[in-house]
Design a protein around this motif. Structure first.
Motif, mmCIF file in Angstrom:
data_model
loop_
_atom_site.group_PDB
_atom_site.id
_atom_site.type_symbol
_atom_site.label_atom_id
_atom_site.label_comp_id
_atom_site.label_asym_id
_atom_site.label_seq_id
_atom_site.Cartn_x
_atom_site.Cartn_y
_atom_site.Cartn_z
ATOM 1 N N ARG A 261 0.831 -1.207 0.000
ATOM 2 C CA ARG A 261 0.000 0.000 0.000
ATOM 3 C C ARG A 261 0.868 1.262 0.000
ATOM 4 O O ARG A 261 0.630 2.205 -0.766
ATOM 5 N N GLU A 265 1.085 4.067 -3.020
ATOM 6 C CA GLU A 265 0.806 5.478 -2.760
ATOM 7 C C GLU A 265 1.998 6.351 -3.149
ATOM 8 O O GLU A 265 1.824 7.436 -3.723
ATOM 9 N N ARG A 269 2.119 9.259 -6.159
ATOM 10 C CA ARG A 269 2.525 10.655 -5.920
ATOM 11 C C ARG A 269 3.763 11.036 -6.710
ATOM 12 O O ARG A 269 4.214 12.178 -6.658
#
Length: 288
Positions: A261, A265, A269
């Motif tokens: 996870r 993420e 970004r």
């Protein structure tokens, strides 16, 4: 005597105590830094001090004073400003924070496996779960005197079914003795808390009842059954082992999901770049 390593490790934890006069009693002071009685008490509980609590207290306090004096001198010399020290502090901070997060992830996964999950694992892995060492059903009662031990041994020989009555009536720890005496355990585990009895137990035959005089107690032993290594186990014998395995597996899966996870993420970004090939001109291989 307590292990010195444990003392040192604990003193590392408590070396940075209150930097102003505490409102509670304290055991030691170096300048404006205090080791409170509460902190000392927690340290002594953590290392499971045996009988010599006075010596344990002295060692902990002495180690704390020594480390606090060394810390004060290091700060006076401004060693924290040195690049190598700064690097080590950064690494320590990084390690502590990562370990704290990992522990929190594992705590989230601390759900006891269901009976259904344990049973399913057992059915799928029966052959792999064959016993690697002997398993015992061993009844063990500790009593204060030889006469009582002899009487109980005779009672168990003539009426093995009287075990529940015997352990509830005469065992020093009835609840523990009764529960353990009805289950199968690996021989090594069953004798781990009674090394003085290990040799005698290993030579007992199934159904045998014997007494042994120990330093503080008289022991009554009844070996109900011994299952040799290589046999296919009953579920109840290996259920604790399966539960531990499933819990470990659950923690690993939770850890992997959390790491994935975070990676996803970071990639979303644009905060993650990985270069597996060395830059041109930085080939570290040696020409022959």
């Amino acid at each position: 005597m307590m292990r010195l390593f444990s003392v040192v490790a604990l003193c590392l934890v408590i070396a940075g105590c209150a930097d102003e006069s505490p409102s509670e009693p304290y055991a030691a002071r170096v300048g404006d830094t205090y080791l409170t009685e509460a902190e000392l008490s927690d340290a002594m509980k953590s290392i499971a001090v045996g009988g010599d609590t006075v010596e344990a207290r002295r060692q902990i306090v002495d180690q704390w004073v020594t480390r606090t004096l060394l810390l004060n001198e290091a700060e006076r010399l401004n060693l924290e400003s040195e690049s190598d020290v700064q690097r080590q502090l950064r690494e320590q901070r990084r390690s502590v924070l990562i370990n704290a997060l990992t522990s929190r992830i594992y705590e989230t996964a601390e759900v006891e496996p269901s009976r259904e999950a344990v049973t399913q694992y057992f059915e799928r892995n029966r052959d792999r779960l064959r016993l690697r060492e002997p398993y015992l059903q061993l009844r063990h009662v500790r009593v204060a005197d030889a006469s009582t031990a002899s009487t109980l041994a005779s009672e168990l020989r003539s009426a093995p079914q009287s075990w529940t009555t015997v352990c509830q009536r005469d065992a020093s720890d009835p609840e523990q003795a009764c529960a353990v005496g009805t289950r199968f355990y690996p021989e090594r585990q069953r004798t781990a808390d009674a090394p003085a009895l290990r040799d005698r137990i290993s030579n007992m035959n199934a159904g045998e009842v014997t007494t042994i005089e120990g330093e503080d107690w008289h022991h009554v032993l009844h070996l109900v059954e011994r299952i040799e290594a290589g046999q296919e186990p009953e579920l109840e014998w290996v259920a604790p082992q399966i539960e531990r395995h499933l819990s470990t597996q659950s923690r690993k899966q939770m850890y992997a999901r959390e790491v994935q996870r975070l990676r996803n993420e970071a990639e979303a970004r644009g905060a993650l770049d990985v270069h597996l090939s060395a830059p041109a001109g930085n080939d570290t291989t040696t020409a022959e």
